[in-house]
Design an enzyme around this catalytic site. Structure first.
Site, PDB file in Angstrom:
ATOM      1  CG  LEU A 162      -1.780  -1.249   1.412  1.00 54.46           C
ATOM      2  CD1 LEU A 162      -2.699  -1.081   2.624  1.00 54.46           C
ATOM      3  CD2 LEU A 162      -2.594  -1.532   0.157  1.00 54.46           C
ATOM      4  CB  ALA A 168      -2.377   5.005  -2.813  1.00 58.93           C
ATOM      5  N   GLY A 169      -0.864   6.660  -0.265  1.00 55.88           N
ATOM      6  CA  GLY A 169      -1.081   7.803   0.630  1.00 55.88           C
ATOM      7  C   GLY A 169      -0.068   8.911   0.388  1.00 55.88           C
ATOM      8  NE  ARG A 200       1.557  12.059  10.485  1.00 52.04           N
ATOM      9  CZ  ARG A 200       1.474  10.945  11.203  1.00 52.04           C
ATOM     10  NH1 ARG A 200       1.908  10.926  12.456  1.00 52.04           N
ATOM     11  NH2 ARG A 200       0.964   9.858  10.681  1.00 52.04           N
ATOM     12  N   GLY A 215       3.200   0.441   2.963  1.00 54.00           N
ATOM     13  CA  GLY A 215       4.377   0.838   2.181  1.00 54.00           C
ATOM     14  C   GLY A 215       5.425   1.631   2.934  1.00 54.00           C
ATOM     15  N   GLY A 217      -4.078   0.893  15.301  1.00 51.56           N
ATOM     16  CA  GLY A 217      -5.245   0.031  15.440  1.00 51.56           C
ATOM     17  C   GLY A 217      -5.011  -0.973  16.575  1.00 51.56           C
ATOM     18  CE  LYS A 240      30.457   6.719 -10.329  1.00 47.82           C
ATOM     19  NZ  LYS A 240      29.968   7.445 -11.509  1.00 47.82           N
ATOM     20  CE1 TYR A 250      28.137  13.786 -16.255  1.00 46.04           C
ATOM     21  CE2 TYR A 250      28.630  15.779 -15.012  1.00 46.04           C
ATOM     22  CZ  TYR A 250      27.752  15.011 -15.771  1.00 46.04           C
ATOM     23  OH  TYR A 250      26.496  15.496 -16.032  1.00 46.04           O
ATOM     24  CB  ALA A 285      53.782  15.217  -7.879  1.00 45.58           C
TER      25      ALA A 285
END
Ligand code: UD1
Ligand code: CA
Length: 437
Positions: free
Chosen positions: A11, A13-14, A18, A108, A146, A324, A360, A398
């Site tokens: 579940l 979907a909520g 908060r 979820g 509950g 990485k 990169y 270096a």
């Protein structure tokens, strides 16, 4: 072995109001992995869940995008509007029309649930020959959850939501964990009989218990051993607490396996990282993603391993080093202030302080590879502009910026020749004081 087919409904979907976030609650991450990913993994890692339905609603597109990239056996089902947890489960019903097996339902937002617990839970359900089993837990402070209602003989008869409890029921400390196992064929009709005449005007999933009892089905509860596993996330404070719990679990396991961790409180290691025995982890190390680290290594202090690292034995990853997606073979040192990304380092490589693999290209957005072969070394403050290969035993002086491959056993140096201007300082001092005379 389980001789039933098992599917799960998650579940998600909520909104998660908060969290006070633009991101839906279930996409908040711990160690770079959304909490929904942890729940999907727990279901998959049982080994018996062959398909999962993730109920999405709030920011459905974003959640769908994550799920489709993360798990091929999970299907997203839209719930719009969100009319309650019972309505959410009902959205998956059309996909389960003729299904004759178990359905595990999971909230979820409980990333700490483990496959081990789900296995025991389903085993208990099977053993009791139950139609419906709800997971429960004993909480000192059950407020907001509950409650598990029992009759005078202790028989589990209903789940009562906080807002619908009587004064007497408020005192019950056994709560509903939000994890259920259903015999789908016998319990599915319950979803056509749910009503929303309760304090929140919602279709409660929890009402299936009362329905099953009234229809003389076998209804059971399963008391959780470790309450931490159903720790739910509703706020960013709880997100941080869950990360701590998860990290503690990992560092304890690693120490049991022979890894030496000097300060577990400042060491963060993702659960999908394996580390060999006698590796020493110094304080303030942060490791995310999936990594394999060998034996007798020394990592940190202040090292950051970011995902996809395969590190051999007796490797040194020192302070202020980031790694990485790289392979690093045995007996190699990256001791200080370096970035190693998308690289392959052979064995007995020595990376000088401040070496950067420039992987990169921000214009083309392409990432390229750096290969450094056995026995090669780089001098301090060198930049290796990928794609580039430093061959066996080669040396990079270096301060060099390496843009072309370096042959084995040769020296690459891009530094401009050093110049010495004798007495230059004296001259400056003289000039300054001369002006004042
Ligand atoms: C729910 C249980 C409660 C239990 C608690 C455990 C119900 C009615 N109550 O309460 O008994 O003690 O979990 O944490 O089930 N969701 C949807 N669609 C909706 C509403 C909710 O997908 O229409 C999802 C939410 O995203 C969330 C999960 O269902 O992941 C639980 O919903 P939430 O509103 O957090 O339920 P609780 O009030 O915590
Ligand atoms: Ca609610």
């Amino acid at each position: 072995m389980l001789n039933k087919k098992v599917k799960s409904i998650i579940l998600a979907a909520g909104k998660g109001t908060r969290m006070k976030s633009d991101l839906p609650k279930v996409l908040h991450s711990i160690f770079n992995k959304p909490i929904l990913g942890y729940i999907i993994d727990a279901a998959n890692n049982t080994g018996f869940v062959d398909e999962s339905f993730v109920i999405v609603g709030h920011e459905a597109e974003k959640v769908k995008e994550f799920v489709s990239g993360y798990c091929s056996s999970a299907k997203c089902v839209l719930q719009s509007p969100q009319l309650g947890t019972g309505d959410a489960v009902n959205k998956a019903a059309p996909y389960l029309k003729d299904f004759d097996g178990y359905v595990i339902i999971l909230n979820g937002d409980i990333p700490l649930i483990t496959a081990e617990t789900l296995k025991k839970f389903v085993a208990a359900h099977t053993e009791a020959n139950a139609d419906l089993t709800a997971m429960s837990a004993i909480f000192d402070n059950p407020f907001g959850l509950g409650r598990i209602a029992r009759d005078k003989d202790g028989k589990f008869i209903a789940i009562v939501e906080e807002k619908d409890t009587t004064e007497e029921q408020k005192a019950i400390k056994e709560i509903n964990a939000g994890v259920y196992c259903l015999n789908w064929r016998t319990v599915a009709p319950a979803f056509n009989n749910l009503q929303n005449n309760n304090a929140q005007g919602e279709y409660y999933l929890t009402d299936i218990v009362k329905w099953a009892v009234e229809n003389k089905l076998n209804v059971q509860s399963y008391i959780l051993e470790n309450n931490e596993e159903i720790f739910g996330i509703n706020s960013k404070i709880q997100l941080a607490e869950a990360a701590k719990f998860l990290n503690k679990r990992t560092v304890v396991r690693l120490m049991e396996e022979g890894v030496q961790i000097v300060d577990p409180d400042t060491t963060f290691i993702s659960p999908e990282t394996t580390i060999g025995s006698d590796t020493l982890i110094l304080p303030n190390v942060y490791i995310t993603g999936k990594n394999i680290i060998g034996k007798h290594c020394k990592i940190g202090p202040f090292a950051h391993i970011r995902d996809g690292a395969q590190i051999g034995n007796n490797v040194r990853i020192g302070n202020f080093v980031e790694i990485k997606k790289s392979v690093i073979k045995d007996n190699t040192n990256v001791s200080h202030l370096s970035y190693i990304g998308d690289s392959e380092l052979g064995s007995k490589v020595n990376i000088g302080a401040g070496t950067i693999t420039a992987n990169y290209n921000p214009i083309s957005k392409v990432k390229s590879k750096t290969i450094i072969k056995d026995g090669a070394n780089t001098g301090s403050n060198s930049v290796l502009v990928a794609p580039v290969t430093i061959n066996e035993m080669a040396s990079v002086a270096a301060g060099s910026i390496i843009t072309k491959d370096v042959e084995a056993y040769s020296l690459a140096i891009t530094r401009s020749p050093m110049k010495v201007i004798s007495d230059w300082v004296r001259l400056q001092i003289k000039k300054l004081s001369g002006g004042n005379k």
